[in-house]
Write a protein that holds these residues in place. Sequence first.
Motif, PDB file in Angstrom:
ATOM      1  N   ALA A 187     128.078  42.518  25.277  1.00 25.28           N
ATOM      2  CA  ALA A 187     128.145  43.088  26.624  1.00 25.28           C
ATOM      3  C   ALA A 187     129.520  43.679  26.888  1.00 25.28           C
ATOM      4  O   ALA A 187     130.521  43.216  26.375  1.00 25.28           O
ATOM      5  N   PRO A 188     129.567  44.754  27.693  1.00 24.11           N
ATOM      6  CA  PRO A 188     130.869  45.300  28.047  1.00 24.11           C
ATOM      7  C   PRO A 188     131.612  44.305  28.931  1.00 24.11           C
ATOM      8  O   PRO A 188     131.026  43.712  29.826  1.00 24.11           O
ATOM      9  N   GLN A 189     132.896  44.111  28.664  1.00 25.76           N
ATOM     10  CA  GLN A 189     133.694  43.166  29.426  1.00 25.76           C
ATOM     11  C   GLN A 189     134.762  43.930  30.177  1.00 25.76           C
ATOM     12  O   GLN A 189     135.395  44.826  29.645  1.00 25.76           O
ATOM     13  N   PHE A 190     134.969  43.597  31.439  1.00 22.18           N
ATOM     14  CA  PHE A 190     135.995  44.254  32.226  1.00 22.18           C
ATOM     15  C   PHE A 190     136.370  43.354  33.390  1.00 22.18           C
ATOM     16  O   PHE A 190     135.650  42.411  33.736  1.00 22.18           O
ATOM     17  N   PRO A 191     137.507  43.633  34.025  1.00 18.02           N
ATOM     18  CA  PRO A 191     137.924  42.805  35.161  1.00 18.02           C
ATOM     19  C   PRO A 191     136.914  42.898  36.295  1.00 18.02           C
ATOM     20  O   PRO A 191     136.219  43.901  36.456  1.00 18.02           O
TER      21      PRO A 191
ATOM     22  N   LEU B 162     130.407  49.239  40.088  1.00 19.55           N
ATOM     23  CA  LEU B 162     131.309  49.413  38.952  1.00 19.55           C
ATOM     24  C   LEU B 162     132.200  50.615  39.211  1.00 19.55           C
ATOM     25  O   LEU B 162     131.721  51.742  39.341  1.00 19.55           O
ATOM     26  N   GLN B 163     133.481  50.359  39.280  1.00 20.22           N
ATOM     27  CA  GLN B 163     134.456  51.408  39.568  1.00 20.22           C
ATOM     28  C   GLN B 163     135.110  51.861  38.272  1.00 20.22           C
ATOM     29  O   GLN B 163     135.625  51.048  37.506  1.00 20.22           O
TER      30      GLN B 163
ATOM     31  N   LEU C 186     138.428  50.105  34.379  1.00 16.56           N
ATOM     32  CA  LEU C 186     137.167  49.536  34.842  1.00 16.56           C
ATOM     33  C   LEU C 186     137.407  48.366  35.786  1.00 16.56           C
ATOM     34  O   LEU C 186     138.303  47.554  35.571  1.00 16.56           O
ATOM     35  N   LEU C 187     136.610  48.293  36.826  1.00 17.07           N
ATOM     36  CA  LEU C 187     136.662  47.165  37.743  1.00 17.07           C
ATOM     37  C   LEU C 187     135.261  46.952  38.319  1.00 17.07           C
ATOM     38  O   LEU C 187     134.697  47.839  38.948  1.00 17.07           O
TER      39      LEU C 187
ATOM     40  N   MET D  64     128.382  53.429  32.630  1.00 14.36           N
ATOM     41  CA  MET D  64     129.409  53.713  31.629  1.00 14.36           C
ATOM     42  C   MET D  64     128.966  54.828  30.682  1.00 14.36           C
ATOM     43  O   MET D  64     129.752  55.724  30.346  1.00 14.36           O
ATOM     44  N   MET D  65     127.713  54.803  30.257  1.00 12.13           N
ATOM     45  CA  MET D  65     127.230  55.836  29.347  1.00 12.13           C
ATOM     46  C   MET D  65     127.155  57.184  30.058  1.00 12.13           C
ATOM     47  O   MET D  65     127.503  58.220  29.479  1.00 12.13           O
ATOM     48  N   GLU D  66     126.699  57.209  31.296  1.00 13.65           N
ATOM     49  CA  GLU D  66     126.655  58.471  32.043  1.00 13.65           C
ATOM     50  C   GLU D  66     128.066  59.023  32.239  1.00 13.65           C
ATOM     51  O   GLU D  66     128.283  60.238  32.154  1.00 13.65           O
ATOM     52  N   HIS D  67     129.015  58.137  32.490  1.00 12.35           N
ATOM     53  CA  HIS D  67     130.409  58.567  32.642  1.00 12.35           C
ATOM     54  C   HIS D  67     130.928  59.159  31.326  1.00 12.35           C
ATOM     55  O   HIS D  67     131.597  60.208  31.325  1.00 12.35           O
ATOM     56  N   ALA D  68     130.618  58.501  30.223  1.00 18.02           N
ATOM     57  CA  ALA D  68     131.083  58.981  28.921  1.00 18.02           C
ATOM     58  C   ALA D  68     130.478  60.342  28.582  1.00 18.02           C
ATOM     59  O   ALA D  68     131.184  61.272  28.159  1.00 18.02           O
TER      60      ALA D  68
END
Length: 274
Positions: free
Chosen positions: A131-135, A154-155, A168-169, A208-212
């Motif tokens: 899984a993607p990990q972020f603050p 998700l920011q 990422l936040l 995240m994928m749409e952003h990429a």
Amino acid sequence: MEDGEVALPEALPDWDYQLDLHLRRRVQVDIDRTRRQCDLPAEAALSISAVWTSTGSNLSGPAQQIRLAESGMPTVELDFQLRGSDLGGLLLLNTALVLAERRGDARPASPRRAGSILWSDRATLRLQGDAPQFPMAVIDFARTSFPDDAAWHLQISGGLEHATMGALLLLINERNSVTATAFQNAGKPRPVDRIVLSAVYADAARIMMEHALAHDEFTEDADFPDGSLGATLLSLCDRLFPGQSITDIRLRQRQSPALFASDLQAAVKIFEVS
């Protein structure tokens, strides 16, 4: 860890940013032999030092330093705790035997500066699993521009070259008790918590994928720095769509967004809880 002490594994796939790490290591030092081999006088002070570095957060710091006895072969136990909010990615744990004090009378070939490394060893621990990990932060959405009744947001900020931990936040609405509780229980989730976390993971992966894919520079040949948002997104893309070209994935996402969303649900295995 709450479940007891275990040997350091290669990875902790179920780790999340709310889980602090309690680490121990025993080191036996032959002080007299060390001084002889390093051409140090009998009164030279030595210390064992532990330092940590996190590639996901780009943070590092001293964990513990212990001054050694004047002679003999003592066994030193390093015992320290690292905050989960400071970690991510690959955790590097460096243990070193160092000169504790500067020596003005050192011989030409012997160490003289405080902190000079006489011996070192490195252990690594991968904290990010599938899984993607972020603050993340739990806040009251009523005090923000987000809808009061939204469960999470998700920011993503900065470019693909920026560090993942700064880009990422994940914000959790404290008013949504189901979601907030699921993240509080992330270390030992109940069945209902697993379902909520699965939904958040699926939604975060989609965002995240749409952003990429919205960035034309996001390609298989891109050389993003380690720990950067671009590198994290490339890794996520490889896990979700193994063997598929980014060109094909981008084309499908733009031509059929609904089908792409279903593809992502299948890729993350949404609601497949154990």
